[in-house]
Motif scaffolding. Structure first.
Motif, PDB file in Angstrom:
ATOM      1  N   ILE A  18       2.200  13.074   7.238  1.00 38.97           N
ATOM      2  CA  ILE A  18       1.521  12.220   8.229  1.00 38.97           C
ATOM      3  C   ILE A  18       0.815  11.074   7.521  1.00 38.97           C
ATOM      4  CG2 ILE A  18      -0.386  12.147   9.881  1.00 38.97           C
ATOM      5  CD1 ILE A  18       0.422  14.957  10.773  1.00 38.97           C
ATOM      6  N   MET A  19       0.093  11.386   6.427  1.00 36.82           N
ATOM      7  CA  MET A  19      -0.620  10.341   5.686  1.00 36.82           C
ATOM      8  C   MET A  19       0.372   9.364   5.035  1.00 36.82           C
ATOM      9  SD  MET A  19      -3.693  10.677   6.341  1.00 36.82           S
ATOM     10  CE  MET A  19      -4.441   9.504   5.271  1.00 36.82           C
ATOM     11  N   THR A  20       1.506   9.926   4.526  1.00 35.65           N
ATOM     12  CA  THR A  20       2.538   9.060   3.948  1.00 35.65           C
ATOM     13  C   THR A  20       3.093   8.126   5.023  1.00 35.65           C
ATOM     14  OG1 THR A  20       3.102  10.819   2.380  1.00 35.65           O
ATOM     15  CG2 THR A  20       4.677   9.034   2.643  1.00 35.65           C
ATOM     16  N   ALA A  21       3.356   8.676   6.206  1.00 35.89           N
ATOM     17  CA  ALA A  21       3.883   7.852   7.310  1.00 35.89           C
ATOM     18  C   ALA A  21       2.855   6.809   7.720  1.00 35.89           C
ATOM     19  CB  ALA A  21       4.267   8.733   8.490  1.00 35.89           C
ATOM     20  N   ILE A  22       1.576   7.195   7.775  1.00 36.35           N
ATOM     21  CA  ILE A  22       0.526   6.242   8.151  1.00 36.35           C
ATOM     22  C   ILE A  22       0.406   5.156   7.078  1.00 36.35           C
ATOM     23  CG2 ILE A  22      -1.968   5.990   8.440  1.00 36.35           C
ATOM     24  CD1 ILE A  22      -1.968   8.671   9.908  1.00 36.35           C
ATOM     25  N   ASP A  23       0.437   5.566   5.789  1.00 35.24           N
ATOM     26  CA  ASP A  23       0.367   4.578   4.707  1.00 35.24           C
ATOM     27  C   ASP A  23       1.580   3.635   4.744  1.00 35.24           C
ATOM     28  OD1 ASP A  23      -2.018   5.568   3.781  1.00 35.24           O
ATOM     29  OD2 ASP A  23      -1.121   6.808   2.180  1.00 35.24           O
ATOM     30  N   GLU A  24       2.748   4.236   4.983  1.00 36.14           N
ATOM     31  CA  GLU A  24       3.975   3.415   5.075  1.00 36.14           C
ATOM     32  C   GLU A  24       3.875   2.444   6.241  1.00 36.14           C
ATOM     33  OE1 GLU A  24       7.523   1.898   3.971  1.00 36.14           O
ATOM     34  OE2 GLU A  24       6.419   3.424   2.849  1.00 36.14           O
ATOM     35  N   ARG A  25       3.390   2.925   7.351  1.00 30.62           N
ATOM     36  CA  ARG A  25       3.246   2.070   8.540  1.00 30.62           C
ATOM     37  C   ARG A  25       2.229   0.957   8.249  1.00 30.62           C
ATOM     38  NH1 ARG A  25       5.257  -0.401  12.640  1.00 30.62           N
ATOM     39  NH2 ARG A  25       3.895  -0.530  14.437  1.00 30.62           N
ATOM     40  N   GLU A  26       1.139   1.302   7.576  1.00 28.85           N
ATOM     41  CA  GLU A  26       0.130   0.315   7.231  1.00 28.85           C
ATOM     42  C   GLU A  26       0.709  -0.734   6.288  1.00 28.85           C
ATOM     43  OE1 GLU A  26      -4.193   0.179   4.972  1.00 28.85           O
ATOM     44  OE2 GLU A  26      -3.528   2.061   5.865  1.00 28.85           O
ATOM     45  N   ARG A  27       1.492  -0.292   5.319  1.00 25.49           N
ATOM     46  CA  ARG A  27       2.134  -1.205   4.385  1.00 25.49           C
ATOM     47  C   ARG A  27       3.113  -2.136   5.109  1.00 25.49           C
ATOM     48  NH1 ARG A  27       2.625   2.604   0.784  1.00 25.49           N
ATOM     49  NH2 ARG A  27       4.764   3.126   1.309  1.00 25.49           N
ATOM     50  N   THR A  28       3.927  -1.595   6.001  1.00 24.67           N
ATOM     51  CA  THR A  28       4.886  -2.441   6.729  1.00 24.67           C
ATOM     52  C   THR A  28       4.159  -3.432   7.631  1.00 24.67           C
ATOM     53  OG1 THR A  28       5.144  -0.742   8.450  1.00 24.67           O
ATOM     54  CG2 THR A  28       6.771  -0.771   6.682  1.00 24.67           C
ATOM     55  N   ILE A  29       3.040  -3.003   8.213  1.00 29.36           N
ATOM     56  CA  ILE A  29       2.266  -3.931   9.055  1.00 29.36           C
ATOM     57  C   ILE A  29       1.683  -5.044   8.192  1.00 29.36           C
ATOM     58  CG2 ILE A  29       0.170  -4.158  10.447  1.00 29.36           C
ATOM     59  CD1 ILE A  29       0.830  -1.405  11.641  1.00 29.36           C
ATOM     60  N   GLU A  30       1.149  -4.676   7.005  1.00 31.36           N
ATOM     61  CA  GLU A  30       0.610  -5.697   6.111  1.00 31.36           C
ATOM     62  C   GLU A  30       1.702  -6.650   5.643  1.00 31.36           C
ATOM     63  OE1 GLU A  30      -1.432  -3.771   2.908  1.00 31.36           O
ATOM     64  OE2 GLU A  30      -3.086  -3.093   4.188  1.00 31.36           O
ATOM     65  N   GLU A  31       2.877  -6.111   5.304  1.00 22.92           N
ATOM     66  CA  GLU A  31       3.999  -6.958   4.894  1.00 22.92           C
ATOM     67  C   GLU A  31       4.428  -7.877   6.037  1.00 22.92           C
ATOM     68  OE1 GLU A  31       7.186  -4.563   3.371  1.00 22.92           O
ATOM     69  OE2 GLU A  31       5.996  -3.841   1.674  1.00 22.92           O
ATOM     70  N   ALA A  32       4.463  -7.322   7.239  1.00 21.17           N
ATOM     71  CA  ALA A  32       4.837  -8.139   8.398  1.00 21.17           C
ATOM     72  C   ALA A  32       3.814  -9.247   8.607  1.00 21.17           C
ATOM     73  CB  ALA A  32       4.971  -7.276   9.639  1.00 21.17           C
TER      74      ALA A  32
END
Length: 164
Positions: free
Chosen positions: A33-47
């Motif tokens: 869950i934390m990995t998915a949240i971190d990944e989602r946060e990273r993709t949002i920052e990249e976007a």
């Protein structure tokens, strides 16, 4: 009232089952869950970064387009000004050429008129001379028909010659 004041055993087993559930979730679910949240946060920052870069690129392209548009307008104005100058020069040259040609034609016509006039005057003089000679010849023949008149004229001419 059992529900309002729970027994100590119920609280114990509820706490134990919650801690077990928390340990299981921590071991198996928390990391994904934390990995998915971190990944989602990273993709949002990249976007967001890409969106900002795209925004900056659009601003740069817009400014470049404005500069190109200004340059194209300036070149258009220069081309139009040059075209106006060329047009005015062509019109001026054409007017000058037309005036020169007109003056040349007028001078040529004037010369031709003067030549024709001189020819006509010479012709009139020739005709007048011919007529004068014809008249003089007729007058003299009429006058010299008589031999006495001829002798008298010769004598008068001789007197005049001697006097001069």
């Amino acid at each position: 009232m059992e529900l309002v004041t729970p027994e100590i055993g119920l609280v114990f087993w509820t706490t134990v089952s919650f801690l077990i559930l928390l340990a299981i979730l921590g071991k198996f679910a928390w990391k994904p869950i934390m990995t998915a949240i971190d990944e989602r946060e990273r993709t949002i920052e990249e976007a967001l970064f890409k969106a900002e870069a795209a925004k900056e690129e659009m601003a740069r392209l817009t400014s470049e387009n404005e500069a190109l548009l200004k340059q194209a307008r300036a070149e258009r104005d220069v081309i139009l000004a040059e075209a106006r100058k060329v047009k005015e020069q062509i019109v001026g040259d054409a007017k000058d050429a037309a005036q020169k040609e007109g003056a040349r034609m007028i001078e040529s016509a004037r010369l031709e008129i003067n030549n024709m006039k001189a020819i006509a005057l010479a012709d009139v003089k020739n005709q007048v001379a011919t007529l004068s000679l014809d008249i003089a010849e007729k007058v003299l023949r009429k006058q010299f028909e008589d031999q006495g008149k001829q002798d008298q004229l010769v004598a008068d001419l001789l007197k005049e010659v001697k006097l001069s």
